[in-house]
Write an enzyme that holds these catalytic residues in place. Sequence first.
Site, PDB file in Angstrom:
ATOM      1  N   GLU A   1     -50.573 -16.060 -34.386  1.00 19.70           N
ATOM      2  CA  GLU A   1     -50.312 -17.465 -34.090  1.00 19.70           C
ATOM      3  C   GLU A   1     -51.447 -18.367 -34.583  1.00 19.70           C
ATOM      4  O   GLU A   1     -51.204 -19.466 -35.094  1.00 19.70           O
ATOM      5  CB  GLU A   1     -50.106 -17.663 -32.583  1.00 19.70           C
TER       6      GLU A   1
ATOM      7  N   ARG B   1     -50.560 -21.218 -37.437  1.00 17.52           N
ATOM      8  CA  ARG B   1     -50.627 -22.599 -36.951  1.00 17.52           C
ATOM      9  C   ARG B   1     -51.928 -23.275 -37.371  1.00 17.52           C
ATOM     10  O   ARG B   1     -51.911 -24.333 -38.002  1.00 17.52           O
ATOM     11  CB  ARG B   1     -50.488 -22.632 -35.425  1.00 17.52           C
TER      12      ARG B   1
ATOM     13  N   ASP C   1     -39.399 -10.992 -38.111  1.00 14.36           N
ATOM     14  CA  ASP C   1     -38.861 -12.014 -39.000  1.00 14.36           C
ATOM     15  C   ASP C   1     -39.716 -12.366 -40.213  1.00 14.36           C
ATOM     16  O   ASP C   1     -39.300 -12.223 -41.366  1.00 14.36           O
ATOM     17  CB  ASP C   1     -38.533 -13.284 -38.201  1.00 14.36           C
TER      18      ASP C   1
ATOM     19  N   GLU D   1     -35.588 -22.986 -37.022  1.00 19.37           N
ATOM     20  CA  GLU D   1     -35.079 -22.097 -38.074  1.00 19.37           C
ATOM     21  C   GLU D   1     -33.734 -22.523 -38.655  1.00 19.37           C
ATOM     22  O   GLU D   1     -33.477 -22.343 -39.850  1.00 19.37           O
ATOM     23  CB  GLU D   1     -34.988 -20.661 -37.541  1.00 19.37           C
TER      24      GLU D   1
END
Length: 581
Positions: free
Chosen positions: A185, A189, A320, A486
Amino acid sequence: MAIIRRSRAAPLLALAVTLFLLFGLEWSVPVSGPPTSYRTAQKLKKPRLHFTPSSFNWSAAEQWYPIATLASLPTGPPTQLPKVQHEFGTHHPRKDPVTEARRRAVLDAFVRSWESYKRFAWLEDELTPVGAEFKNPFGGWAATMVDALDTLWMMDLKEDFYKAAQAVVDIDFSKTDESGVNLFETTIRHLGGLLSAYDLSGEPALLSKARELGDMLYMAFDTPNRMPGFWLTFEDAKNGIQKAGTSDPSAAPTSMSMEFTRLAQLTGEDKYYDAIDRVRAFLERSQEDSHLPGMWPSQINFASQSVRNVNTFTIGALADSLYEYLPKMYVLLSGRAGAKSYEKMYRRAMDIVADRLLFKPMVKRDPEDPPILFAGTVYVHHEAGPHLNGEGQHLSCFAGGMFLLGGKVFGIKEHLRIGEALARGCGWAYGAFPTGVMPEIFNMVKCGAEEECEWDEARWKEEGGDARLPPGFINARDPRYILRPEAIESIFILYRVTGDESLRDIAWDMFQGIVKSTKTQYAYSAIADVTVQGETRKDDSMESFWLAETLKYFYLIFSPPDLISLDEYVLNTEAHPFKRT
């Protein structure tokens, strides 16, 4: 009021000219005209950012498992990649009133969210949009602010960009109330946000901050086999006792390749590229070793570098962006020699995804409508073999954009067809629910990807269809909507690839459903249940990707197609655009 004497005017004018040449001036006027509070009637001196180093220098930290030879960033002439974007031409209706009004509405939603973040959560990770407070799930390093920098730039909110950017380059990445940080993360980010803000603005302080953060994150690779763990724990890193995880999400260590590669490209430091190239090499040599050869399982033992400990295969949660980054890395490396491995892995993996994971949903639709597809989850049982579960996820909706990019870059026409059907499937699912938003996780009656799939109400009821849900849905196992991007991501990419104007109408319907269902007094919130009629229950959460991704994609689809052209930029999994070189 002081009066300037005529004799002093010339030196002052000379000083003004000098300042102009040194610092530059810019108009703070957006393309589409932002809310009044953001307008200015005068030229503003362009602020210069001043880098403040963190209190601990991670670049000088000891490497307990040093590397003898670093893998080098691929160099040499780039491959001439095929165009991704549709040839819109000079007659494309870029400023028609309807599109401009829609873009303005998205801008207003962003500004409303940003103003509340500034007021109640400045320099904190997230605003709580119901209680007007804040929370810090990502180390307290202003995740929303860093994530939103490039969106501020794209929306031409330059005053706020520079104020936020200065606050960001002052962050001390050595100070946090936590013992460590989530490596994945923080990379997508914070590091991704800093790199894209630099690519757009050219401000050197942003690159200095990205490099500083990159040095900290690089320490996570200092393990016996140079595979990182899920968490970067500071004291473990300083004392050389870090180890790779034994059951980590497969997307975690494998989805830092774009960020570390871009950092290597911008700094010339091969160590960043070497770190993620070792992960790439592991993926390549293990691709055929799993229980579903060609794909990697949802969780991997990175410590022993084994892909046989889990029998679940998905392109949704846990896995993903592993797949998403395969074609994107090829593009970021401009098809140079080191990129061929990513193409090979993408082609092989997508053959399996198309053959094993995709399905047609059995739903009530006009047979003349464009076809739709969804991605499910495969479980491999040793005796029975692979079994496809028709469970869809909002997270999987990125796959339409992935297939479209891969189809264009690698010249695979079938992937263009698949990508469009996947994107349209998620767009359709939004409109199927009373809130105008699709759930986080749901199950559907499925047909084979190539077979006819006519509506059969008896079969729906037989398979446990819930009459409270739209026809074809068996359940909404997780009925939340958490402001995810998404679905609009893939609709946006489909629009940029095809130029089909009807996709903007689909996007507008999606945007209206989201705003209606999530609006609070201060901003927009995750909601508990998308299947309800009337008022929704708010979960008081607004993750940073609302500003970094969701609203950005909505803004871009209603903007001229040369704003962040997909032939000039490639976007990371947090929608941060990196310049293609």
